[in-house]
Design a protein around this motif. Structure first.
Motif, PDB file in Angstrom:
ATOM      1  N   UNK A 536       0.826  -1.204   0.000  1.00  0.00           N
ATOM      2  CA  UNK A 536       0.000   0.000   0.000  1.00  0.00           C
ATOM      3  C   UNK A 536       0.863   1.257   0.000  1.00  0.00           C
ATOM      4  N   UNK A 537       1.938   1.238   0.789  1.00  0.00           N
ATOM      5  CA  UNK A 537       2.856   2.388   0.816  1.00  0.00           C
ATOM      6  C   UNK A 537       3.454   2.611  -0.571  1.00  0.00           C
ATOM      7  N   UNK A 538       3.817   1.527  -1.246  1.00  0.00           N
ATOM      8  CA  UNK A 538       4.382   1.640  -2.586  1.00  0.00           C
ATOM      9  C   UNK A 538       3.391   2.208  -3.583  1.00  0.00           C
ATOM     10  N   UNK A 539       2.136   1.754  -3.505  1.00  0.00           N
ATOM     11  CA  UNK A 539       1.098   2.272  -4.404  1.00  0.00           C
ATOM     12  C   UNK A 539       0.883   3.762  -4.158  1.00  0.00           C
ATOM     13  N   UNK A 540       0.824   4.145  -2.883  1.00  0.00           N
ATOM     14  CA  UNK A 540       0.624   5.563  -2.546  1.00  0.00           C
ATOM     15  C   UNK A 540       1.796   6.405  -3.048  1.00  0.00           C
ATOM     16  N   UNK A 541       3.010   5.889  -2.905  1.00  0.00           N
ATOM     17  CA  UNK A 541       4.190   6.614  -3.408  1.00  0.00           C
ATOM     18  C   UNK A 541       4.086   6.828  -4.911  1.00  0.00           C
ATOM     19  N   UNK A 542       3.608   5.798  -5.624  1.00  0.00           N
ATOM     20  CA  UNK A 542       3.424   5.919  -7.068  1.00  0.00           C
ATOM     21  C   UNK A 542       2.372   6.949  -7.427  1.00  0.00           C
ATOM     22  N   UNK A 543       1.249   6.923  -6.708  1.00  0.00           N
ATOM     23  CA  UNK A 543       0.191   7.910  -6.950  1.00  0.00           C
ATOM     24  C   UNK A 543       0.725   9.312  -6.674  1.00  0.00           C
ATOM     25  N   UNK A 544       1.505   9.440  -5.604  1.00  0.00           N
ATOM     26  CA  UNK A 544       2.061  10.747  -5.225  1.00  0.00           C
ATOM     27  C   UNK A 544       2.963  11.289  -6.332  1.00  0.00           C
ATOM     28  N   UNK A 545       3.809  10.423  -6.889  1.00  0.00           N
ATOM     29  CA  UNK A 545       4.685  10.869  -7.978  1.00  0.00           C
ATOM     30  C   UNK A 545       3.873  11.241  -9.217  1.00  0.00           C
ATOM     31  N   UNK A 546       2.797  10.492  -9.460  1.00  0.00           N
ATOM     32  CA  UNK A 546       1.929  10.824 -10.585  1.00  0.00           C
ATOM     33  C   UNK A 546       1.304  12.202 -10.394  1.00  0.00           C
ATOM     34  N   UNK A 547       0.798  12.472  -9.198  1.00  0.00           N
ATOM     35  CA  UNK A 547       0.201  13.774  -8.895  1.00  0.00           C
ATOM     36  C   UNK A 547       1.232  14.887  -9.060  1.00  0.00           C
ATOM     37  N   UNK A 548       2.447  14.632  -8.558  1.00  0.00           N
ATOM     38  CA  UNK A 548       3.508  15.632  -8.677  1.00  0.00           C
ATOM     39  C   UNK A 548       3.832  15.920 -10.141  1.00  0.00           C
ATOM     40  N   UNK A 549       3.769  14.889 -10.989  1.00  0.00           N
ATOM     41  CA  UNK A 549       4.067  15.099 -12.408  1.00  0.00           C
ATOM     42  C   UNK A 549       3.007  15.974 -13.070  1.00  0.00           C
ATOM     43  N   UNK A 550       1.754  15.845 -12.611  1.00  0.00           N
ATOM     44  CA  UNK A 550       0.685  16.701 -13.134  1.00  0.00           C
ATOM     45  C   UNK A 550       0.932  18.142 -12.708  1.00  0.00           C
ATOM     46  N   UNK A 551       1.211  18.301 -11.422  1.00  0.00           N
ATOM     47  CA  UNK A 551       1.379  19.648 -10.892  1.00  0.00           C
ATOM     48  C   UNK A 551       2.635  20.311 -11.436  1.00  0.00           C
ATOM     49  N   UNK A 552       3.683  19.514 -11.691  1.00  0.00           N
ATOM     50  CA  UNK A 552       4.922  20.050 -12.244  1.00  0.00           C
ATOM     51  C   UNK A 552       4.687  20.655 -13.616  1.00  0.00           C
ATOM     52  N   UNK A 553       3.765  20.033 -14.363  1.00  0.00           N
ATOM     53  CA  UNK A 553       3.476  20.507 -15.720  1.00  0.00           C
ATOM     54  C   UNK A 553       2.848  21.897 -15.729  1.00  0.00           C
ATOM     55  N   UNK A 554       2.291  22.316 -14.594  1.00  0.00           N
ATOM     56  CA  UNK A 554       1.611  23.612 -14.541  1.00  0.00           C
ATOM     57  C   UNK A 554       2.359  24.643 -13.710  1.00  0.00           C
ATOM     58  N   UNK A 555       3.592  24.292 -13.326  1.00  0.00           N
ATOM     59  CA  UNK A 555       4.401  25.265 -12.589  1.00  0.00           C
ATOM     60  C   UNK A 555       5.119  26.184 -13.571  1.00  0.00           C
TER      61      UNK A 555
END
Length: 557
Positions: A536-555
């Protein structure tokens, strides 16, 4: 070759000269019946083309040389009868598709691959897959009409092939009509899914009718089911709440045709597809986007708190990202524990069942998502209850989820096989992916590999690229986390296959195979709470990186 032969007046480049020489060699060969009889003449031209794309792979001439080399190998096979020549041609067509995917010849090469499997390898199923790739990957390509014609032709061939051996049973049912058993539906103000259940597959067509004020009839979407009859338990008029549709009506339109009519209040788009085992027809209708965004306000408006790097929490108003302000962030995640109730999933002796393992994991994952990501986590089921595959995706759409994650446990006949893999919806690229999809879909491999349906399915998810990115981040997260604490962790990678549970999802959607219940060591780990916490921790880490990649695109604008 004269230097003044170029239209531009410039001297030809080295790759241009080499390509022209190879073309002249090929044309000379094709004009001579005698030369075509001798292999060395073919190989001379083939090697000339090979020289172009190997020495100048980034030149404009490289893909043309690779394509013509592949074509020559295919034609040479017609004279030599050597399978290696055919395989060499196939390998070069595949290389062109892979290395020059955006070139105008990519769709031609993909079409030729299908042609080889159809005309020379006598493999209509694989030919279908290859022609289907032309239709899906190159929608604007000039080879698409020809590919579609081949798909239609192969559909008939594959259908006949699958019916062989069962002709007697089929003959006894020639005059029987398929029973329409039920009409189910789920609705919100902006999305409705209607499912028509039948006892076996039928041909069907649909039509959208305009409003008819003269006869006081609303806009209607109707489906004609050929070779069908209405069941006695079907209500003639089924009210549908939510606002998009008013009701569903089913009736015996002719003696061998059922018409199902959906009376429309207000819809923007609709899509229709079918699933197998049991056969059912799914209708998805969607409302307008403004109402859709407004309907998401309950989740968006709830007070959110996000952690800074120091661990301190700030209110949403000061820390919300631009992506979230634009409605492109992740706020709500639907977690789908596979199977349940009468469907145990894969299982082994001792009462160890997939449905129980993934339910426990889903609850752990939901808690971690809400704690670490400050996102709302919704489970498709929170107890041991049966839930149809089409209802799971419908729930995610109705809840306006930003991500959909379906959890499963793998199995294989060889007990030594182990590892973790993540899937997203697309064409299956290998035999085991087909097998996994067949098992999770609770259908036969034939229904997966006969493939006309996959074309329909792929068109229903416009989030394939995003789903692929999410899958890669989640896979990376799980493997990275597990390898820190456990030995023998095997990364089976990210794959693609036509999973029913992902079809029609309006958000990035993935299916995670968390390990093999048939492998002794992996089974013990899957039953361990500590390992589930780790996964579960690994899945959450993956989701977190995915979210960061979305937000990075709009910085940075």
């Amino acid at each position: 070759m004269g230097e003044g032969s170029e239209v531009s007046g410039k001297a030809p480049s080295k790759p241009e000269t080499l390509l022209e020489q190879a073309d002249n060699c090929r044309k000379s060969l094709y004009r001579s019946k005698n030369k075509k009889k001798y292999r060395h003449h073919w190989l001379k031209c083939i090697h000339s083309y090979e020289s172009v794309h190997t020495r100048y792979p980034k030149s404009e001439q490289a893909p043309w040389a690779l394509y013509r080399e592949a074509r020559m190998y295919t034609k040479l096979y017609g004279y030599s009868g050597m399978r290696q020549d055919l395989d060499d041609g196939l390998q070069r067509f595949r290389r062109l598709v892979r290395e020059y995917e955006n070139h105008r010849l990519a769709d031609d090469a993909q079409y030729r691959i299908g042609e080889i499997f159809y005309e020379h390898k006598d493999d209509p199923s694989q030919a279908y897959v290859e022609f289907l790739k032309v239709d899906v990957k190159y929608p604007s390509g000039d080879m698409r009409p020809r590919a579609r014609a081949m798909l239609n032709k192969l559909s008939v061939i594959l259908s006949k092939k699958n019916n062989q051996g069962g002709k007697e049973a089929a003959h006894s049912r020639v005059n029987e009509l398929a029973l329409v058993k039920d009409i189910r539906h789920w609705s919100t103000p902006t999305y409705t899914r209607v499912v028509i259940d039948l006892e076996r597959s039928v041909k069907y067509s649909s039509n959208l009718l305009k409003k008819d004020p003269t006869h006081k009839k609303p806009r209607r979407l109707y489906l004609d089911l050929v070779g069908a009859k209405v069941g006695k338990d079907i209500e003639s008029s089924i009210p549908i709440e939510g606002g998009l549709l008013h009701r569903a009506r089913a009736g015996q339109f002719t003696k061998d045709r059922v018409r199902v009519v959906l009376d429309i209040n207000s819809i923007n788009t609709h899509k229709i597809f079918h699933l197998y085992d049991p056969f059912r027809i799914v209708v998805d209708v969607r409302g307008d986007e403004e109402r859709s965004n407004a309907s998401k306000s309950p989740a968006s408006s709830r007070k959110r708190r996000t952690k800074t790097k120091s661990g301190e929490q700030k209110s949403q108003g000061k820390t919300v990202s631009l992506a979230r302000q634009l409605g492109l962030g992740v706020e709500r995640i639907v977690i789908d524990p596979g199977h349940g109730g009468r469907d145990p999933g894969t299982y082994i002796k001792g009462g160890i069942k997939e449905k129980d393992i993934v339910l426990r994991l889903a609850k752990v994952l939901a808690a971690k998502i809400e704690k670490r990501l400050d996102c709302e986590a919704i489970l498709t089921r929170n107890r041991d209850v049966f839930m149809s595959l089409e209802r799971r995706t419908a729930l995610a759409n109705m809840k306006k989820a930003d991500l959909f994650i379906s959890l499963h446990v793998n199995s294989y006949k060889q007990k030594g096989v182990h590892g973790v893999e993540t899937y997203f919806l697309n064409l299956a690229t290998d035999a085991r992916a087909v097998m996994v999809a067949a098992r999770e879909n609770a259908t036969s491999e034939k229904n997966i590999s006969d493939l006309q349906q996959i074309l329909n399915d792929l068109m229903l998810n416009t989030k394939i690229t995003e789903s692929s990115r999410l899958a890669r981040q989640v896979q990376r997260g799980m493997i990275g986390r597990a390898k820190k604490r456990y030995s023998g962790v095997r990364d089976l990678g990210v794959k693609q296959a036509p999973f029913y549970v992902l079809i029609g999802a309006e958000m990035p959607a993935i299916l995670v195979e968390t390990g093999f219940i048939t492998n002794t060591r992996e089974r013990k780990r899957l039953l361990s709470k500590k390992y589930q916490e780790n996964l579960a921790e690994g899945i959450v880490s993956g989701i977190e990186r995915y979210i960061e990649s979305i937000e990075q695109a709009y910085k940075g604008g």
